[in-house]
Design a protein around this motif. Structure first.
Motif, mmCIF file in Angstrom:
data_model
loop_
_atom_site.group_PDB
_atom_site.id
_atom_site.type_symbol
_atom_site.label_atom_id
_atom_site.label_comp_id
_atom_site.label_asym_id
_atom_site.label_seq_id
_atom_site.Cartn_x
_atom_site.Cartn_y
_atom_site.Cartn_z
ATOM 1 N N LEU A 5 0.821 -1.203 0.000
ATOM 2 C CA LEU A 5 0.000 0.000 0.000
ATOM 3 C C LEU A 5 0.858 1.257 0.000
ATOM 4 O O LEU A 5 1.838 1.348 0.726
ATOM 5 C CB LEU A 5 -0.900 0.020 1.236
ATOM 6 N N ALA A 6 0.478 2.244 -0.831
ATOM 7 C CA ALA A 6 1.141 3.542 -0.822
ATOM 8 C C ALA A 6 0.603 4.366 0.340
ATOM 9 O O ALA A 6 -0.534 4.180 0.779
ATOM 10 C CB ALA A 6 0.894 4.254 -2.151
ATOM 11 N N TRP A 7 1.426 5.296 0.829
ATOM 12 C CA TRP A 7 1.014 6.106 1.976
ATOM 13 C C TRP A 7 -0.268 6.898 1.735
ATOM 14 O O TRP A 7 -1.107 6.994 2.635
ATOM 15 C CB TRP A 7 2.155 7.024 2.396
ATOM 16 N N PRO A 8 -0.474 7.485 0.537
ATOM 17 C CA PRO A 8 -1.757 8.187 0.324
ATOM 18 C C PRO A 8 -2.958 7.270 0.483
ATOM 19 O O PRO A 8 -3.990 7.674 1.028
ATOM 20 C CB PRO A 8 -1.624 8.711 -1.112
ATOM 21 N N VAL A 9 -2.844 6.026 0.018
ATOM 22 C CA VAL A 9 -3.945 5.072 0.148
ATOM 23 C C VAL A 9 -4.195 4.754 1.620
ATOM 24 O O VAL A 9 -5.338 4.712 2.082
ATOM 25 C CB VAL A 9 -3.640 3.784 -0.644
ATOM 26 N N ILE A 10 -3.116 4.526 2.363
ATOM 27 C CA ILE A 10 -3.252 4.259 3.796
ATOM 28 C C ILE A 10 -3.959 5.426 4.485
ATOM 29 O O ILE A 10 -4.835 5.237 5.327
ATOM 30 C CB ILE A 10 -1.869 4.010 4.433
ATOM 31 N N GLY A 11 -3.578 6.645 4.103
ATOM 32 C CA GLY A 11 -4.205 7.828 4.690
ATOM 33 C C GLY A 11 -5.683 7.912 4.367
ATOM 34 O O GLY A 11 -6.506 8.179 5.249
ATOM 35 N N TYR A 12 -6.050 7.669 3.101
ATOM 36 C CA TYR A 12 -7.455 7.698 2.703
ATOM 37 C C TYR A 12 -8.275 6.680 3.495
ATOM 38 O O TYR A 12 -9.354 6.981 4.015
ATOM 39 C CB TYR A 12 -7.591 7.403 1.207
ATOM 40 N N ILE A 13 -7.759 5.446 3.566
ATOM 41 C CA ILE A 13 -8.488 4.384 4.259
ATOM 42 C C ILE A 13 -8.628 4.698 5.740
ATOM 43 O O ILE A 13 -9.698 4.529 6.335
ATOM 44 C CB ILE A 13 -7.783 3.023 4.055
ATOM 45 N N ALA A 14 -7.542 5.187 6.354
ATOM 46 C CA ALA A 14 -7.578 5.503 7.783
ATOM 47 C C ALA A 14 -8.602 6.597 8.078
ATOM 48 O O ALA A 14 -9.380 6.493 9.035
ATOM 49 C CB ALA A 14 -6.195 5.930 8.261
ATOM 50 N N VAL A 15 -8.618 7.650 7.251
ATOM 51 C CA VAL A 15 -9.568 8.748 7.463
ATOM 52 C C VAL A 15 -11.000 8.262 7.269
ATOM 53 O O VAL A 15 -11.897 8.607 8.049
ATOM 54 C CB VAL A 15 -9.258 9.915 6.506
ATOM 55 N N LEU A 16 -11.234 7.444 6.240
ATOM 56 C CA LEU A 16 -12.580 6.957 5.970
ATOM 57 C C LEU A 16 -13.111 6.102 7.117
ATOM 58 O O LEU A 16 -14.235 6.304 7.599
ATOM 59 C CB LEU A 16 -12.580 6.154 4.671
ATOM 60 N N VAL A 17 -12.305 5.143 7.565
ATOM 61 C CA VAL A 17 -12.736 4.267 8.659
ATOM 62 C C VAL A 17 -12.934 5.074 9.941
ATOM 63 O O VAL A 17 -13.876 4.824 10.709
ATOM 64 C CB VAL A 17 -11.715 3.131 8.865
ATOM 65 N N LEU A 18 -12.074 6.075 10.173
ATOM 66 C CA LEU A 18 -12.225 6.914 11.364
ATOM 67 C C LEU A 18 -13.529 7.707 11.308
ATOM 68 O O LEU A 18 -14.248 7.791 12.313
ATOM 69 C CB LEU A 18 -11.035 7.862 11.477
ATOM 70 N N ILE A 19 -13.854 8.292 10.145
ATOM 71 C CA ILE A 19 -15.109 9.049 10.016
ATOM 72 C C ILE A 19 -16.292 8.147 10.298
ATOM 73 O O ILE A 19 -17.195 8.507 11.064
ATOM 74 C CB ILE A 19 -15.224 9.665 8.608
ATOM 75 N N TRP A 20 -16.297 6.962 9.692
ATOM 76 C CA TRP A 20 -17.413 6.040 9.901
ATOM 77 C C TRP A 20 -17.542 5.644 11.370
ATOM 78 O O TRP A 20 -18.636 5.519 11.898
ATOM 79 C CB TRP A 20 -17.212 4.794 9.037
ATOM 80 N N GLY A 21 -16.392 5.439 12.036
ATOM 81 C CA GLY A 21 -16.447 5.050 13.443
ATOM 82 C C GLY A 21 -16.922 6.170 14.349
ATOM 83 O O GLY A 21 -17.664 5.930 15.309
ATOM 84 N N THR A 248 -13.501 -2.893 7.476
ATOM 85 C CA THR A 248 -14.687 -2.301 8.076
ATOM 86 C C THR A 248 -14.911 -2.767 9.515
ATOM 87 O O THR A 248 -15.656 -2.125 10.251
ATOM 88 C CB THR A 248 -15.951 -2.612 7.248
ATOM 89 N N PHE A 249 -14.265 -3.881 9.912
ATOM 90 C CA PHE A 249 -14.412 -4.321 11.305
ATOM 91 C C PHE A 249 -13.881 -3.272 12.271
ATOM 92 O O PHE A 249 -14.259 -3.251 13.447
ATOM 93 C CB PHE A 249 -13.697 -5.657 11.523
ATOM 94 N N LEU A 250 -13.004 -2.380 11.796
ATOM 95 C CA LEU A 250 -12.461 -1.344 12.674
ATOM 96 C C LEU A 250 -13.488 -0.279 13.021
ATOM 97 O O LEU A 250 -13.341 0.420 14.022
ATOM 98 C CB LEU A 250 -11.246 -0.679 12.012
ATOM 99 N N VAL A 251 -14.534 -0.134 12.187
ATOM 100 C CA VAL A 251 -15.536 0.902 12.443
ATOM 101 C C VAL A 251 -16.254 0.669 13.776
ATOM 102 O O VAL A 251 -16.292 1.574 14.620
ATOM 103 C CB VAL A 251 -16.534 1.007 11.275
#
Length: 302
Positions: A5-21, A248-251
């Motif tokens: 995974l590239a760092w931008p992708v990791i950042g996108y996924i982390a922000v998305l899962v955090l928002i949902w949570g 998504t289990f992290l949400v």
């Protein structure tokens, strides 16, 4: 070989899962100032207005005459029923527990995709589905049917089923519509429908137009609906949908932790066991890469 995974992708996924949570405890807090249907309608309609404004440069892709049945069905399943039942259910259960129940949705999608879309039901998926059922049972074990919390459990499962059916439906029609317009229109139609239902069964005078309430509405408008969807579209373009699905289990994990910290909700042993089982279930159902996974339809949340 697994692609790094590239760092931008990791950042996108982390922000998305955090928002949902974060959405779950924020919405639970907002419900102290408003009836649920009106709250769901207001935040969703405003989010739809913002998304429609962002989609205006591509207005030709709307194609209302051809696609209006898709817009209506998607708004019913993914917004009116899902958001409406979800918000009403939060009245009866702690936000952490309710999010765990709703996040049995990926497990239900796995079963429906096998039945309706012809996807392969691998041994890992079958184990995942079984663990998901055990997880829901564990979360519900110490809640008596017929009580307010029993009703909350039923509403949580109903929200998960509505979301799952809506997701599978979108997977069947996704090639026919522009996804940004689909999100905007379904939020506008579903939000207006929930506000109409709220006007019939609830009272506008019961809303406390305080700054904390308005802050939760603003959060939903800018993050719960708009930002999360834009990030999702970006991940779809980058081919990272399967990775988000597997994470998504992290949400519900984030939701449970934040709800305990800020809303002082209790993490019981049964809830913790159910959370672990559903987390393992989501991973098993989603971890195997599929050739066409990048074409998955966005999952609504917020």
């Amino acid at each position: 070989m697994t692609r790094k995974l590239a760092w931008p992708v990791i950042g996108y996924i982390a922000v998305l899962v955090l928002i949902w949570g974060v959405c779950w405890p924020v919405y639970k807090f907002g419900l102290t100032y408003t009836p649920p249907l009106l709250y769901a309608g207001i935040r969703t309609l405003l989010g739809g207005v913002l998304m429609a404004a962002l989609a205006l440069p591509r207005w030709k892709a709307l194609q209302w005459r051809r696609n209006w049945p898709i817009y209506v069905i998607s708004s019913l399943l993914n917004v009116f029923l899902f958001f409406g039942v979800q918000t009403v259910g939060l009245v009866y259960l702690p936000s952490g527990m309710f999010s765990v129940l709703v996040y049995s949705e990926p497990v239900i999608v796995g079963l429906l995709a096998w039945k309706w879309l012809g996807e392969t039901l691998t041994p890992a998926k079958m184990v995942g589905l079984f663990l998901g059922l055990l997880g829901v049972a564990a979360c519900s074990f110490d809640r008596l049917p017929g009580s307010a919390s029993g009703l909350g459990i039923l509403l949580g499962l109903a929200a998960a089923i509505s979301w799952a059916v809506g997701t599978v439906y979108l997977k069947r029609v996704q090639a026919q519509v522009d996804m940004m317009w689909l999100v905007a229109i379904q939020c506008l139609l579903g939000g207006a429908g929930m506000m109409g239902a709220g006007s019939l069964f609830e009272s506008w005078s019961a809303i406390q137009w305080t700054w904390p309430f308005l802050a939760t509405v603003a959060f939903a408008m800018f993050f719960g609906v708009s930002s999360s969807w834009l990030i999702w579209f970006r991940l779809v373009q980058m081919g990272e949908v399967s990775r988000v699905a597997a994470l998504t289990f992290l949400v519900p994990v984030i939701s449970v932790v934040l709800s305990a910290l800020f809303l002082h909700e209790t993490i019981s042993g049964w809830l913790f066991a159910g959370l672990l089982l559903i987390a393992a279930s989501i991973y098993l159902v989603n971890h195997t890469p599929h050739p066409h996974r990048t074409g998955e339809a966005p999952r609504p949340l917020g």
